[in-house]
Design a protein around this motif. Structure first.
Motif, mmCIF file in Angstrom:
data_model
loop_
_atom_site.group_PDB
_atom_site.id
_atom_site.type_symbol
_atom_site.label_atom_id
_atom_site.label_comp_id
_atom_site.label_asym_id
_atom_site.label_seq_id
_atom_site.Cartn_x
_atom_site.Cartn_y
_atom_site.Cartn_z
ATOM 1 N N CYS A 23 1.001 -1.051 -0.194
ATOM 2 C CA CYS A 23 -0.212 0.706 -0.162
ATOM 3 C C CYS A 23 0.786 1.247 -0.070
ATOM 4 O O CYS A 23 2.300 1.250 0.041
ATOM 5 N N THR A 24 0.112 2.509 -0.070
ATOM 6 C CA THR A 24 1.091 3.524 0.237
ATOM 7 C C THR A 24 0.376 4.500 1.721
ATOM 8 O O THR A 24 -0.371 4.562 1.573
ATOM 9 N N ALA A 25 1.450 4.492 2.341
ATOM 10 C CA ALA A 25 1.845 5.363 3.321
ATOM 11 C C ALA A 25 2.387 7.258 3.331
ATOM 12 O O ALA A 25 2.903 6.935 2.375
ATOM 13 N N GLN A 26 1.979 7.112 4.309
ATOM 14 C CA GLN A 26 2.800 8.610 4.166
ATOM 15 C C GLN A 26 3.858 8.727 5.609
ATOM 16 O O GLN A 26 3.062 8.875 6.583
ATOM 17 N N ALA A 27 4.687 9.458 5.228
ATOM 18 C CA ALA A 27 5.311 9.509 5.952
ATOM 19 C C ALA A 27 5.804 11.539 6.566
ATOM 20 O O ALA A 27 5.450 11.824 5.651
ATOM 21 N N TRP A 28 6.963 11.793 6.770
ATOM 22 C CA TRP A 28 6.737 13.152 7.084
ATOM 23 C C TRP A 28 8.078 13.461 7.343
ATOM 24 O O TRP A 28 8.550 12.629 7.930
ATOM 25 N N ALA A 29 9.305 14.895 6.840
ATOM 26 C CA ALA A 29 9.956 14.877 7.631
ATOM 27 C C ALA A 29 9.706 16.602 7.449
ATOM 28 O O ALA A 29 8.997 17.102 7.609
ATOM 29 N N LYS A 30 10.807 16.811 8.605
ATOM 30 C CA LYS A 30 10.900 18.436 8.728
ATOM 31 C C LYS A 30 12.067 18.604 8.650
ATOM 32 O O LYS A 30 13.243 18.492 9.367
ATOM 33 N N THR A 31 12.479 19.923 8.105
ATOM 34 C CA THR A 31 13.702 20.262 8.517
ATOM 35 C C THR A 31 13.915 21.853 9.386
ATOM 36 O O THR A 31 12.910 22.488 9.693
ATOM 37 N N PRO A 32 14.871 21.217 10.029
ATOM 38 C CA PRO A 32 15.625 22.321 11.259
ATOM 39 C C PRO A 32 15.951 23.477 10.767
ATOM 40 O O PRO A 32 16.208 24.123 9.550
ATOM 41 N N PRO A 33 15.340 24.548 11.699
ATOM 42 C CA PRO A 33 16.037 26.232 11.841
ATOM 43 C C PRO A 33 17.556 26.092 11.366
ATOM 44 O O PRO A 33 18.397 25.144 11.367
ATOM 45 N N GLN A 34 18.026 27.051 9.910
ATOM 46 C CA GLN A 34 19.470 26.876 9.299
ATOM 47 C C GLN A 34 20.093 28.373 9.651
ATOM 48 O O GLN A 34 18.842 29.515 10.263
ATOM 49 N N LEU A 35 21.303 28.245 10.942
ATOM 50 C CA LEU A 35 21.990 28.854 11.099
ATOM 51 C C LEU A 35 22.948 29.413 10.580
ATOM 52 O O LEU A 35 23.455 29.042 10.204
ATOM 53 N N HIS A 36 23.373 30.866 10.469
ATOM 54 C CA HIS A 36 24.177 31.286 10.329
ATOM 55 C C HIS A 36 25.109 32.462 10.451
ATOM 56 O O HIS A 36 24.587 32.755 11.844
ATOM 57 N N GLY A 37 25.704 32.811 10.114
ATOM 58 C CA GLY A 37 27.049 33.902 10.765
ATOM 59 C C GLY A 37 27.337 33.731 11.871
ATOM 60 O O GLY A 37 27.902 32.714 12.438
ATOM 61 N N THR A 38 27.341 34.469 13.100
ATOM 62 C CA THR A 38 27.952 34.606 14.670
ATOM 63 C C THR A 38 26.659 33.954 15.242
ATOM 64 O O THR A 38 27.154 33.247 16.474
ATOM 65 N N GLU A 39 25.690 33.919 15.136
ATOM 66 C CA GLU A 39 24.564 32.712 15.604
ATOM 67 C C GLU A 39 25.275 31.378 15.161
ATOM 68 O O GLU A 39 25.405 30.092 16.724
ATOM 69 N N LYS A 40 25.275 31.065 14.032
ATOM 70 C CA LYS A 40 26.060 29.408 13.817
ATOM 71 C C LYS A 40 27.236 29.137 14.497
ATOM 72 O O LYS A 40 27.486 28.066 15.339
ATOM 73 N N ALA A 41 28.120 30.309 14.811
ATOM 74 C CA ALA A 41 29.560 30.402 15.474
ATOM 75 C C ALA A 41 29.252 29.852 16.918
ATOM 76 O O ALA A 41 30.081 28.814 17.470
ATOM 77 N N ALA A 42 27.860 30.880 17.292
ATOM 78 C CA ALA A 42 28.022 30.389 19.077
ATOM 79 C C ALA A 42 27.416 29.193 18.656
ATOM 80 O O ALA A 42 28.195 28.763 20.088
ATOM 81 N N VAL A 43 26.976 28.504 18.717
ATOM 82 C CA VAL A 43 26.447 26.860 18.221
ATOM 83 C C VAL A 43 27.234 26.302 18.769
ATOM 84 O O VAL A 43 27.177 25.493 19.357
#
Length: 375
Positions: A23-43
């Motif tokens: 049968c065909t069932a449905q799955a799902w996925a979600k893309t996480p927030p993309q971090l950039h610049g100083t925020e990304k470096a801090a994380v």
């Protein structure tokens, strides 16, 4: 730090019940927030600090975001395929493991290391093969064939592994099934039908196949690959065995993620067409910067482009998710002890085989990489 709402995306996957109906069932996925610049470096800086403070190691699959792969390597963790992830997690002294991949990988780490706490950036990051092989359906299917040795691919839940005699990865599946065939065993295989068919063809083993597929590799189409090959006639074609037979038949190398990387690093060709999840290109470019890597198409008129050559669940792994694991102990993997103990047997059997029979893994005629051997 800014807050971004994750984006949900729907995907279809094939599923078979114990009677063989699909049968065909449905799955799902979600893309996480993309971090950039100083925020990304801090994380990233905070993650590095907390990995030390929390006595934790970061293990990442080749298919996750390149920033996460780099972070794992920089912090003394590991980037690998699922077999080496299992080995690394078992042998590393850290009390806590952060597994960047999909859920079956986190479960495998917990099965092997019950004394450790295992976390994942997003517990809903799963796998179409896992989703398409539900434990109760598989139990019914297995009960109809009690005379067969049960071999399951790593891309299955702990509850399915608990029903298996052997777990295998694409790095060692061919050698293990070949050995079982020599012992006169008949195989019940799950869940990937393409990998199962390839192994059956290569070994001549008596194999009964579950009807599952990876939504990434199932999307590769021979017609588009042939056109790309015509445009790059000197390129070596690398294909994962989870792909359809028509695609596998076009390959110069058929192999696991590690085998593909080894083929690029050690190969003499200048160009390589890569038919697997495009997350692998990040590590390939680092290890072979002088090689030209061409992403095999999973789009075109004959494809639905459900994956576009990248696993939607692997894409759910993000830096913020890793930070949440470390700061809030979120995403912890729990497995009922009776299930864990049963599943441990089939994984340990695989690890013992790969440790004790390196000669079998290295035989080119039974390996995934032509003239190189299994990586």
């Amino acid at each position: 730090m800014t807050s971004t709402v994750s984006k949900s995306i729907a995907f279809d996957y094939p599923q078979q019940n114990a009677a063989g109906a699909t049968c065909t069932a449905q799955a799902w996925a979600k893309t996480p927030p993309q971090l950039h610049g100083t925020e990304k470096a801090a994380v990233i800086a905070r993650i590095k600090q907390l990995l030390i403070e929390k006595d934790a190691a970061l293990v990442a699959h080749y298919y996750v975001d390149g920033d996460i792969q780099d972070l794992a390597i920089e912090t003394g963790g590991f980037v690998s395929d699922s077999l080496e992830m299992a080995r690394f997690g078992k042998n590393h002294p850290a009390k806590n493991l952060i597994v960047a991949g999909v859920r079956f990988m986190g479960e495998s780490a917990k099965i092997l290391s019950p004394e450790k706490r295992v976390f994942m950036p997003d517990l809903e990051a799963t796998c179409s093969l896992d989703l398409g092989c539900e434990a109760s359906d598989f139990a019914a299917f297995r009960a109809m064939h009690p005379d067969r040795t049960v071999v399951v691919y790593a891309n299955t839940s702990a509850a399915v592994k608990a029903q298996a005699d052997w777990m295998v990865t694409s790095s060692c599946a061919l050698a293990i099934v070949h050995q079982l065939k020599l012992e006169g065993k008949k195989i019940l295989w799950a869940p990937d039908r393409h990998l199962g068919r390839y192994i059956q063809e290569q070994t001549g083993a008596d194999m009964l196949l579950w009807n599952g597929a990876c939504i990434v590799h199932d999307e590769f189409k021979a017609v588009e690959l042939e056109m790309l090959m015509a445009a790059h006639p000197d390129a070596m074609v690398l294909v994962h065995p989870e792909s359809p037979q028509a695609v596998v038949d076009l390959a110069d190398v058929v192999g696991s993620t590690s085998a593909m990387i080894k083929a690029v690093v050690e190969g003499t060709a200048t160009e390589y067409i890569v038919a697997t999840d495009n997350g692998i290109l990040h590590r390939m470019r680092q290890l072979a910067p002088n090689k030209v890597l061409i992403e095999a198409p999973s789009a075109g008129n004959s494809a639905t482009c459900k994956s576009c050559a990248h696993c939607p669940w692997m894409a759910m792994n993000g830096l913020q998710g890793i930070l949440n694991c470390l700061e809030n102990a979120s995403g912890e993997i729990f497995i009922d002890e009776p299930v864990r103990v049963k599943a441990l047997g089939c994984i340990d059997r695989m690890l013992d085989f790969t440790k004790n029979h390196p000669d079998l893994l290295a035989q080119a005629q039974h390996g995934f990489v032509k003239n190189i051997g299994v990586a």
